[in-house]
Design a protein around this motif. Structure first.
Motif, PDB file in Angstrom:
ATOM      1  N   GLU A 292     -36.143 -35.065 -28.421  1.00  0.00           N
ATOM      2  CA  GLU A 292     -37.236 -35.926 -27.994  1.00  0.00           C
ATOM      3  C   GLU A 292     -37.093 -37.307 -28.640  1.00  0.00           C
ATOM      4  OE1 GLU A 292     -39.601 -35.155 -25.890  1.00  0.00           O
ATOM      5  OE2 GLU A 292     -39.069 -33.052 -25.631  1.00  0.00           O
ATOM      6  N   PRO A 293     -37.287 -38.377 -27.859  1.00  0.00           N
ATOM      7  CA  PRO A 293     -37.240 -39.727 -28.446  1.00  0.00           C
ATOM      8  C   PRO A 293     -38.345 -39.924 -29.459  1.00  0.00           C
ATOM      9  CG  PRO A 293     -38.089 -39.783 -26.182  1.00  0.00           C
ATOM     10  CD  PRO A 293     -37.566 -38.394 -26.408  1.00  0.00           C
ATOM     11  N   TRP A 294     -38.051 -40.715 -30.500  1.00  0.00           N
ATOM     12  CA  TRP A 294     -38.949 -41.018 -31.614  1.00  0.00           C
ATOM     13  C   TRP A 294     -39.211 -39.796 -32.500  1.00  0.00           C
ATOM     14  CZ3 TRP A 294     -39.102 -46.043 -31.841  1.00  0.00           C
ATOM     15  CH2 TRP A 294     -39.103 -46.801 -30.661  1.00  0.00           C
ATOM     16  N   VAL A 295     -38.664 -38.647 -32.118  1.00  0.00           N
ATOM     17  CA  VAL A 295     -38.851 -37.413 -32.895  1.00  0.00           C
ATOM     18  C   VAL A 295     -37.503 -36.938 -33.424  1.00  0.00           C
ATOM     19  CG1 VAL A 295     -39.630 -35.007 -32.820  1.00  0.00           C
ATOM     20  CG2 VAL A 295     -40.887 -36.773 -31.549  1.00  0.00           C
ATOM     21  N   ASP A 296     -36.550 -36.700 -32.519  1.00  0.00           N
ATOM     22  CA  ASP A 296     -35.219 -36.231 -32.899  1.00  0.00           C
ATOM     23  C   ASP A 296     -34.225 -37.394 -32.845  1.00  0.00           C
ATOM     24  OD1 ASP A 296     -35.932 -33.391 -33.115  1.00  0.00           O
ATOM     25  OD2 ASP A 296     -36.259 -33.538 -30.961  1.00  0.00           O
ATOM     26  N   ASP A 297     -34.524 -38.440 -33.587  1.00  0.00           N
ATOM     27  CA  ASP A 297     -33.653 -39.613 -33.643  1.00  0.00           C
ATOM     28  C   ASP A 297     -33.861 -40.296 -34.999  1.00  0.00           C
ATOM     29  OD1 ASP A 297     -35.985 -41.231 -33.442  1.00  0.00           O
ATOM     30  OD2 ASP A 297     -35.814 -41.393 -31.267  1.00  0.00           O
ATOM     31  N   PRO A 298     -33.201 -41.417 -35.262  1.00  0.00           N
ATOM     32  CA  PRO A 298     -33.278 -42.020 -36.606  1.00  0.00           C
ATOM     33  C   PRO A 298     -34.622 -42.643 -36.960  1.00  0.00           C
ATOM     34  CG  PRO A 298     -31.280 -42.723 -35.454  1.00  0.00           C
ATOM     35  CD  PRO A 298     -32.154 -42.060 -34.441  1.00  0.00           C
ATOM     36  N   PHE A 299     -35.584 -42.706 -36.043  1.00  0.00           N
ATOM     37  CA  PHE A 299     -36.830 -43.405 -36.335  1.00  0.00           C
ATOM     38  C   PHE A 299     -37.585 -42.771 -37.506  1.00  0.00           C
ATOM     39  CE2 PHE A 299     -41.437 -44.057 -35.632  1.00  0.00           C
ATOM     40  CZ  PHE A 299     -41.468 -45.438 -35.790  1.00  0.00           C
ATOM     41  N   GLY A 300     -37.745 -41.459 -37.486  1.00  0.00           N
ATOM     42  CA  GLY A 300     -38.475 -40.797 -38.559  1.00  0.00           C
ATOM     43  C   GLY A 300     -37.823 -40.998 -39.909  1.00  0.00           C
ATOM     44  N   ARG A 301     -36.495 -40.974 -39.954  1.00  0.00           N
ATOM     45  CA  ARG A 301     -35.792 -41.195 -41.223  1.00  0.00           C
ATOM     46  C   ARG A 301     -36.025 -42.620 -41.714  1.00  0.00           C
ATOM     47  NH1 ARG A 301     -32.232 -38.053 -38.196  1.00  0.00           N
ATOM     48  NH2 ARG A 301     -30.876 -39.781 -37.552  1.00  0.00           N
ATOM     49  N   ALA A 302     -36.045 -43.574 -40.795  1.00  0.00           N
ATOM     50  CA  ALA A 302     -36.291 -44.961 -41.195  1.00  0.00           C
ATOM     51  C   ALA A 302     -37.710 -45.135 -41.730  1.00  0.00           C
ATOM     52  CB  ALA A 302     -36.052 -45.888 -40.006  1.00  0.00           C
ATOM     53  N   VAL A 303     -38.681 -44.483 -41.116  1.00  0.00           N
ATOM     54  CA  VAL A 303     -40.059 -44.564 -41.598  1.00  0.00           C
ATOM     55  C   VAL A 303     -40.166 -43.972 -42.990  1.00  0.00           C
ATOM     56  CG1 VAL A 303     -42.397 -43.675 -41.241  1.00  0.00           C
ATOM     57  CG2 VAL A 303     -41.118 -44.633 -39.318  1.00  0.00           C
ATOM     58  N   ARG A 304     -39.524 -42.837 -43.216  1.00  0.00           N
ATOM     59  CA  ARG A 304     -39.583 -42.227 -44.547  1.00  0.00           C
ATOM     60  C   ARG A 304     -38.914 -43.104 -45.599  1.00  0.00           C
ATOM     61  NH1 ARG A 304     -39.063 -37.407 -41.251  1.00  0.00           N
ATOM     62  NH2 ARG A 304     -40.919 -36.112 -41.580  1.00  0.00           N
ATOM     63  N   ALA A 305     -37.857 -43.808 -45.207  1.00  0.00           N
ATOM     64  CA  ALA A 305     -37.170 -44.704 -46.137  1.00  0.00           C
ATOM     65  C   ALA A 305     -37.897 -46.037 -46.274  1.00  0.00           C
ATOM     66  CB  ALA A 305     -35.739 -44.946 -45.673  1.00  0.00           C
ATOM     67  N   GLY A 306     -38.716 -46.383 -45.283  1.00  0.00           N
ATOM     68  CA  GLY A 306     -39.429 -47.644 -45.289  1.00  0.00           C
ATOM     69  C   GLY A 306     -38.582 -48.846 -44.910  1.00  0.00           C
ATOM     70  N   ARG A 307     -37.432 -48.603 -44.281  1.00  0.00           N
ATOM     71  CA  ARG A 307     -36.539 -49.712 -43.927  1.00  0.00           C
ATOM     72  C   ARG A 307     -35.567 -49.287 -42.833  1.00  0.00           C
ATOM     73  NH1 ARG A 307     -34.719 -47.503 -48.701  1.00  0.00           N
ATOM     74  NH2 ARG A 307     -32.529 -46.818 -48.714  1.00  0.00           N
ATOM     75  N   GLY A 308     -35.017 -50.308 -42.174  1.00  0.00           N
ATOM     76  CA  GLY A 308     -33.984 -50.125 -41.171  1.00  0.00           C
ATOM     77  C   GLY A 308     -32.605 -50.242 -41.813  1.00  0.00           C
ATOM     78  N   PRO A 309     -31.628 -50.701 -41.038  1.00  0.00           N
ATOM     79  CA  PRO A 309     -31.775 -51.274 -39.703  1.00  0.00           C
ATOM     80  C   PRO A 309     -31.978 -50.205 -38.636  1.00  0.00           C
ATOM     81  CG  PRO A 309     -29.457 -51.230 -40.328  1.00  0.00           C
ATOM     82  CD  PRO A 309     -30.224 -50.762 -41.535  1.00  0.00           C
ATOM     83  N   LEU A 310     -32.646 -50.615 -37.569  1.00  0.00           N
ATOM     84  CA  LEU A 310     -32.932 -49.722 -36.452  1.00  0.00           C
ATOM     85  C   LEU A 310     -33.030 -50.582 -35.195  1.00  0.00           C
ATOM     86  CD1 LEU A 310     -33.443 -46.606 -36.525  1.00  0.00           C
ATOM     87  CD2 LEU A 310     -35.871 -47.128 -36.276  1.00  0.00           C
ATOM     88  N   TRP A 311     -32.541 -50.040 -34.073  1.00  0.00           N
ATOM     89  CA  TRP A 311     -32.525 -50.803 -32.833  1.00  0.00           C
ATOM     90  C   TRP A 311     -32.921 -49.908 -31.651  1.00  0.00           C
ATOM     91  CZ3 TRP A 311     -28.290 -50.413 -36.105  1.00  0.00           C
ATOM     92  CH2 TRP A 311     -27.989 -51.566 -36.875  1.00  0.00           C
ATOM     93  N   LEU A 312     -33.350 -50.559 -30.570  1.00  0.00           N
ATOM     94  CA  LEU A 312     -33.364 -49.931 -29.255  1.00  0.00           C
ATOM     95  C   LEU A 312     -32.092 -50.376 -28.545  1.00  0.00           C
ATOM     96  CD1 LEU A 312     -37.011 -50.234 -27.858  1.00  0.00           C
ATOM     97  CD2 LEU A 312     -35.885 -48.217 -28.815  1.00  0.00           C
ATOM     98  N   ARG A 313     -31.198 -49.439 -28.272  1.00  0.00           N
ATOM     99  CA  ARG A 313     -29.922 -49.743 -27.628  1.00  0.00           C
ATOM    100  C   ARG A 313     -30.050 -49.482 -26.133  1.00  0.00           C
ATOM    101  NH1 ARG A 313     -25.013 -52.167 -28.868  1.00  0.00           N
ATOM    102  NH2 ARG A 313     -24.906 -51.051 -30.879  1.00  0.00           N
ATOM    103  N   ARG A 314     -29.835 -50.523 -25.314  1.00  0.00           N
ATOM    104  CA  ARG A 314     -29.874 -50.376 -23.869  1.00  0.00           C
ATOM    105  C   ARG A 314     -28.586 -49.742 -23.361  1.00  0.00           C
ATOM    106  NH1 ARG A 314     -31.828 -55.687 -24.668  1.00  0.00           N
ATOM    107  NH2 ARG A 314     -33.997 -56.027 -24.007  1.00  0.00           N
ATOM    108  N   ALA A 315     -28.650 -49.225 -22.137  1.00  0.00           N
ATOM    109  CA  ALA A 315     -27.473 -48.593 -21.539  1.00  0.00           C
ATOM    110  C   ALA A 315     -26.336 -49.585 -21.348  1.00  0.00           C
ATOM    111  CB  ALA A 315     -27.846 -47.957 -20.205  1.00  0.00           C
ATOM    112  N   ASP A 316     -26.662 -50.898 -21.211  1.00  0.00           N
ATOM    113  CA  ASP A 316     -25.614 -51.903 -21.017  1.00  0.00           C
ATOM    114  C   ASP A 316     -24.977 -52.343 -22.339  1.00  0.00           C
ATOM    115  OD1 ASP A 316     -27.488 -53.554 -22.218  1.00  0.00           O
ATOM    116  OD2 ASP A 316     -27.824 -54.810 -20.452  1.00  0.00           O
ATOM    117  N   GLY A 317     -25.429 -51.762 -23.445  1.00  0.00           N
ATOM    118  CA  GLY A 317     -24.852 -52.073 -24.749  1.00  0.00           C
ATOM    119  C   GLY A 317     -25.638 -53.078 -25.564  1.00  0.00           C
TER     120      GLY A 317
END
Length: 228
Positions: A17-42
């Motif tokens: 599931e997006p926002w659940v089984d992806d790096p977002f939760g780990r970034a929130v727990r760490a309090g920092r990125g980097p984090l991106w929304l990657r489009r299909a076109d790159g």
């Protein structure tokens, strides 16, 4: 896939599931990125994890100010780590957050706030009785259908309530397939939308919402909407 299905929290069905089984939760727990929304076109859009995890600041105060004096509590849809919920509570405004990410719900609780782990399209408490509803930090993109999301948010409002929406700062109107991506990988694909002020207002009027105010602050753009 409907917005409701796309954003429902994972129940261990084996489907990521997006926002659940992806790096977002780990970034929130760490309090920092980097984090991106990657489009299909790159191409990719940076996500402001550090700002979301920090105390409310800058343009956030304009949102809080507009919630003062509302006749009923405020609902923050896609509350993330909970900074706006915490800021509202500190200002004496009762507030509840909603987010699909467990790390976001936990972070909100650590700030002294309350949040529910569920989709904005799931049944929520006090539907039709919220004095204010927030869609900040790009959350207008939830589900990839801004019209459906605005209709849902408007239906949550009490008569005379206020829907506060953060739009894209530029006049953009797009829906794209994206993934949440971090240094340690990417999550599953999902639909996401970005709308500037004009496109947002067009969709709002189509679902019975009217503009009450438009403002810009600290490089961010906002609309206040009411049910017509």
């Amino acid at each position: 896939m409907s917005p409701r299905t796309a954003l429902r929290p994972a129940l261990r069905t084996g489907t990521a599931e997006p926002w659940v089984d992806d790096p977002f939760g780990r970034a929130v727990r760490a309090g920092r990125g980097p984090l991106w929304l990657r489009r299909a076109d790159g191409s990719r859009l940076a996500l402001e994890v550090e700002r979301w995890c920090a105390p409310a600041a800058g343009a956030d105060h304009g949102l809080v100010l507009r919630c003062l004096g509302l006749s009923a509590p405020v609902l923050d849809l896609g509350c993330g780590p909970g900074r706006l919920v915490a800021a509202l509570l500190a200002a004496g405004v009762p507030a509840l957050g909603v987010d699909v990410c467990a790390a976001s719900v936990e972070h909100t609780a650590r700030l002294g706030g309350l949040a529910l782990r569920r989709s904005v399209f799931d049944r929520l408490p006090a539907e039709g009785r919220w004095g204010g509803v927030l869609l900040a930090d790009g959350n207008l993109g939830i589900g990839g259908d801004p019209g459906a999301l605005l209709a849902r948010a408007g239906a949550l409002l009490a008569p005379g309530g206020l829907l506060l929406v953060e739009t894209a700062a530029q006049e953009v109107d797009e829906v794209a397939d994206v993934r949440v991506e971090g240094p340690d990988g990417a999550g599953p694909p999902f639909r996401w939308a970005r709308c500037g002020p004009a496109a947002t207002l067009r969709r709002a009027r189509a679902v019975g919402l009217e503009r009450a105010e438009r403002w810009d602050s600290h490089g961010r753009s906002f609309l206040a909407l009411t049910r017509s």
